[in-house]
Design a protein around this motif. Structure first.
Motif, PDB file in Angstrom:
ATOM      1  N   UNK A 469       0.833  -1.205   0.000  1.00 23.86           N
ATOM      2  CA  UNK A 469       0.000   0.000   0.000  1.00 23.86           C
ATOM      3  C   UNK A 469       0.866   1.253   0.000  1.00 23.86           C
ATOM      4  N   UNK A 470       1.900   1.249   0.840  1.00 24.95           N
ATOM      5  CA  UNK A 470       2.782   2.417   0.929  1.00 24.95           C
ATOM      6  C   UNK A 470       3.577   2.595  -0.357  1.00 24.95           C
ATOM      7  N   UNK A 471       4.177   1.507  -0.855  1.00 28.48           N
ATOM      8  CA  UNK A 471       5.027   1.626  -2.041  1.00 28.48           C
ATOM      9  C   UNK A 471       4.222   1.947  -3.291  1.00 28.48           C
ATOM     10  N   UNK A 472       3.003   1.409  -3.387  1.00 29.04           N
ATOM     11  CA  UNK A 472       2.164   1.717  -4.549  1.00 29.04           C
ATOM     12  C   UNK A 472       1.831   3.209  -4.583  1.00 29.04           C
ATOM     13  N   UNK A 473       1.417   3.732  -3.439  1.00 33.19           N
ATOM     14  CA  UNK A 473       1.102   5.159  -3.350  1.00 33.19           C
ATOM     15  C   UNK A 473       2.327   5.992  -3.687  1.00 33.19           C
ATOM     16  N   UNK A 474       3.456   5.625  -3.112  1.00 30.63           N
ATOM     17  CA  UNK A 474       4.690   6.380  -3.342  1.00 30.63           C
ATOM     18  C   UNK A 474       5.106   6.333  -4.809  1.00 30.63           C
ATOM     19  N   UNK A 479       6.666   8.846  -9.030  1.00 34.95           N
ATOM     20  CA  UNK A 479       7.235   8.230 -10.213  1.00 34.95           C
ATOM     21  C   UNK A 479       7.947   9.211 -11.124  1.00 34.95           C
ATOM     22  N   UNK A 480       7.331  10.349 -11.470  1.00 34.27           N
ATOM     23  CA  UNK A 480       8.005  11.306 -12.351  1.00 34.27           C
ATOM     24  C   UNK A 480       9.292  11.868 -11.748  1.00 34.27           C
ATOM     25  N   UNK A 481       9.318  12.069 -10.447  1.00 35.62           N
ATOM     26  CA  UNK A 481      10.525  12.573  -9.798  1.00 35.62           C
ATOM     27  C   UNK A 481      11.633  11.513  -9.832  1.00 35.62           C
ATOM     28  N   UNK A 482      11.249  10.257  -9.571  1.00 34.11           N
ATOM     29  CA  UNK A 482      12.229   9.172  -9.640  1.00 34.11           C
ATOM     30  C   UNK A 482      12.747   9.016 -11.061  1.00 34.11           C
ATOM     31  N   UNK A 483      11.850   9.174 -12.037  1.00 33.78           N
ATOM     32  CA  UNK A 483      12.238   9.071 -13.439  1.00 33.78           C
ATOM     33  C   UNK A 483      13.318  10.098 -13.768  1.00 33.78           C
ATOM     34  N   UNK A 484      13.112  11.323 -13.300  1.00 29.90           N
ATOM     35  CA  UNK A 484      14.084  12.387 -13.569  1.00 29.90           C
ATOM     36  C   UNK A 484      15.437  12.063 -12.960  1.00 29.90           C
ATOM     37  N   UNK A 485      15.423  11.559 -11.741  1.00 30.36           N
ATOM     38  CA  UNK A 485      16.678  11.228 -11.058  1.00 30.36           C
ATOM     39  C   UNK A 485      17.377  10.059 -11.730  1.00 30.36           C
TER      40      UNK A 485
END
Length: 503
Positions: A469-474, A479-485
């Motif tokens: 539940x936590x990881x899905x929400x996160x 996701x877009x921020x992680x993609x950029x990094x």
């Protein structure tokens, strides 16, 4: 997304970690050339307000059991003594004023005004008739005139107030409101009215939270993204810890992939979830595998290890609770496995035997940090041996020899060592199960449940659901921020873009 696929275009990485639900393109992420800013007091306050709103919505969406409660200090604490002393002085003064001859209603009128405001706050927009009734009964100007002429009827006013409270309160408060009608002392009655009104305000707030949750769940992704982007605009370096967290995860996945390539016979289908893409002999971790590794790393986070990723700070307490539960289940499963090896299937097949061992172990581990497992396992070994001896006696089997008892206790106590082989294997199996559980393309059916963990299957699946539940929400929100990094981490030689990334 399979771990063996190598992203070839920027959009591949974005799809791997989640996209914006609205379909609207908007730059998200920190600017590459941004420099630290010095914020004014107003800007800091505005930033604090944004964080508060973000954390409030986040908690409402993720915590289905969220309820607001009154703050209660421990009975013998200094805070509680100070509060009780001040409250007693306040209400004693009110009682003295009302009992004076002639009565002094100055403080009482102020309290009636606060009661009126509290009642009006409890009304729904459609309660216009009741609003008019409250305004009429608690007309402060009229009440002041009656007080000046000695014609104020406190008892009559409080009777009307109690009637209104009875109409507005939740059904489970009916008895509490009715109980106030037996009070005859005006000061005590006003005091109890305030106490119950405070509870009613909590009830209304919790009702509002429950009512808002379905609507917030529909738009939380876009809302949290926009709020977090505002924070990044003010503090461009707010993803430094997140970047380092993902960098370490990428390094771990690359190392694991290289090891698997050098030992192909040791690789399994389940390990594919942790493998990077392979192209021309060069290993490049997939975005999904890096992010999954990062989430799994949070279950091994040590206090003081490093700063927690900024994108997970709102979930840190939830993740630490999952981590504690995983550590506890690891010890429970290890204790059961060791005991099973010593006692055999016959004893373990005795009705209720496993449940009793689980309960004993869980109770003695409850609330303990992992650094205190050694002393807990000493007590656990004693209790397990007692349960084994009791069950042997009930089944008519001879008691264990002293050497076997010593061996059982020694093996249980040795589980406290993090390098213990049984503990290590159990931990690996639990982590592998959870890694598949949280992976968007993973499987978590009954047939995939790890061997040797049947005794904790129900508890482990519940932990898995909380973790997912936590990881899905996160993943959806950030996701877009992680993609950029990860574009910079996984493809450092790629041509830099404008510094901000579209979804």
């Amino acid at each position: 997304m399979a771990g063996a696929e190598q992203p070839t275009q920027p959009n591949d990485t974005e799809e791997a970690v989640g996209t914006r639900e609205s379909g609207e393109e908007r730059p998200l992420g920190p600017g590459l050339a941004s420099s630290p800013q010095i914020l004014s007091t107003n800007e800091l306050q505005e930033l604090s307000d944004e964080v508060f709103r973000l954390s409030t919505v986040h908690e409402i969406v993720l915590n289905a059991d969220l309820k607001v409660h009154m703050v209660n200090f421990p009975p013998h604490s200094l805070e509680n003594r100070v509060k009780e002393t001040l409250h007693k002085a306040f209400w004693d003064r009110l009682k003295k004023q009302i009992s004076a001859s002639p009565p002094d209603y100055t403080q009482a009128i102020q309290l009636l005004q606060e009661i009126k405001e509290a009642l009006l706050l409890l009304l729904l927009p459609q309660n216009s008739q009741l609003r008019s009734q409250i305004e009429g009964v608690l007309d402060l100007e009229l009440i002041r005139q009656e007080a000046e002429h000695g014609a104020l009827d406190i008892r009559g006013l409080t009777t009307s107030i109690l009637g209104t409270m009875a109409m507005l309160c939740a059904p489970f408060r009916d008895e509490e409101v009715q109980g106030l009608q037996s009070l005859t002392d005006p000061a005590e009655l006003l005091r109890e009215i305030f106490r119950v009104l405070d509870l009613m305000k909590m009830d209304m707030l919790n009702f509002t939270i429950q009512s808002l949750r379905p609507y917030l769940q529909e738009c939380y992704v876009q809302y949290e993204q926009e709020k977090f982007q505002k924070i990044l605009d003010k503090l461009p370096n707010s993803l430094d810890n997140t970047t380092e967290w993902l960098r370490r995860a990428a390094a771990a996945v690359s190392a694991s992939s290289l090891q698997s390539q050098s030992c192909p016979a040791a690789s399994s289908s389940s390990d594919a979830h942790f493998q990077g893409a392979v192209s021309s002999g060069t290993t490049v971790p997939s975005v999904m595998s890096v992010l999954n590794q990062g989430y799994m790393d949070l279950l091994c986070w040590e206090p003081g290890q490093s700063e927690y990723p900024e994108t997970l700070l709102l979930d840190q307490a939830r993740l630490q609770e999952v981590q504690a539960q995983v550590n506890q289940l690891t010890i429970i499963a290890a204790v059961l496995l060791v005991t099973s090896g010593v006692c055999g299937n016959t004893l373990f097949g005795s009705p209720g035997f496993i449940d009793r061992l689980k309960l004993v172990t869980k109770v003695l581990l409850e609330g303990l940090p992992s650094i205190r497992y050694e002393e807990a396992l000493q007590d656990i070994s004693d209790q397990v041996l007692q349960e084994v001896s009791r069950t042997l006696s009930q089944l008519g089997y001879p008691a264990f020899a002293s050497e076997k008892c010593t061996s059982l206790k020694g093996q249980i106590k040795s589980i406290a060592d993090k390098g213990n082989a049984v503990r290590h294997i159990i931990k690996q199996r639990i982590h592998l199960f959870l890694s598949l559980f949280i992976s968007p393309d993973g499987q978590n059916s009954q047939k995939d449940f790890p061997k040797g963990l049947d005794a904790i299957q129900e508890e482990l699946q519940e932990v898995g659901r909380r973790f997912r539940s936590v990881t899905y929400h996160n993943r959806q929100v950030f996701g877009p921020f992680y993609s950029a990094i990860l574009k910079k981490v996984l493809f450092p030689e790629a041509e830099p873009d404008s510094g901000r990334y579209s979804m």
